[in-house]
Design a protein around this motif. Structure first.
Motif, PDB file in Angstrom:
ATOM      1  N   SER A   2      31.955   9.663  38.892  1.00 48.11           N
ATOM      2  CA  SER A   2      33.151  10.452  39.197  1.00 48.11           C
ATOM      3  C   SER A   2      33.190  10.772  40.689  1.00 48.11           C
ATOM      4  O   SER A   2      32.185  10.693  41.400  1.00 48.11           O
ATOM      5  N   ARG A   3      34.357  11.147  41.159  1.00 46.25           N
ATOM      6  CA  ARG A   3      34.518  11.486  42.574  1.00 46.25           C
ATOM      7  C   ARG A   3      33.685  12.713  42.938  1.00 46.25           C
ATOM      8  O   ARG A   3      33.169  12.807  44.050  1.00 46.25           O
ATOM      9  N   THR A   4      33.558  13.640  42.018  1.00 45.24           N
ATOM     10  CA  THR A   4      32.775  14.846  42.282  1.00 45.24           C
ATOM     11  C   THR A   4      31.318  14.497  42.526  1.00 45.24           C
ATOM     12  O   THR A   4      30.699  15.006  43.466  1.00 45.24           O
ATOM     13  N   ALA A   7      30.918  12.872  45.895  1.00 45.54           N
ATOM     14  CA  ALA A   7      31.021  13.877  46.959  1.00 45.54           C
ATOM     15  C   ALA A   7      29.735  14.680  47.073  1.00 45.54           C
ATOM     16  O   ALA A   7      29.268  14.961  48.182  1.00 45.54           O
ATOM     17  N   ILE A   8      29.145  15.050  45.947  1.00 48.93           N
ATOM     18  CA  ILE A   8      27.888  15.806  45.956  1.00 48.93           C
ATOM     19  C   ILE A   8      26.767  14.978  46.581  1.00 48.93           C
ATOM     20  O   ILE A   8      25.975  15.484  47.388  1.00 48.93           O
TER      21      ILE A   8
END
Length: 113
Positions: A2-4, A7-8
């Protein structure tokens, strides 16, 4: 993925890189440049000064206010807290203790008086 999660992962890599980069640039076998040593001595005081200015920028010591409240403090809680910070720091020479005592003093004055 996922994009999250992506990003993390990117944030973790950048944070780790920023933490390790000074140790990679300034190795123990080389002498640290004088300019960096100067910054290490001067910046903590400059940052504390900027924080004091930032915290006091909206305090109206003359009591001119546009709010509906007729009671203004004229910066008295701030002045008392700053004096306490200076006295505790002069007495104990401990930054954490002086900042903590000033913060507690300010919060108590603002909330209880």
């Amino acid at each position: 993925m996922s994009r999250t999660l992506i990003a993390i992962i990117i944030m973790a890599v950048v944070t780790a890189l920023l933490r390790f980069l000074p140790f990679m640039i300034f190795r123990s076998d080389k002498k640290t440049p004088d300019f960096i040593m100067y910054l290490g001595k001067a910046l903590p005081f400059a940052i504390m000064g900027m924080l004091v200015v930032y915290c006091l920028k909206s305090v109206d010591f003359l009591g001119r206010t546009e709010s509906t409240s007729f009671i203004t403090s004229h910066g008295i809680p701030e002045i008392i807290s700053i004096l306490l910070i200076a006295l505790v720091h002069r007495w104990k020479k401990n930054s954490i203790l002086s900042i903590l005592s000033g913060t507690v003093c300010y919060v108590l004055i603002v909330n209880l008086l």
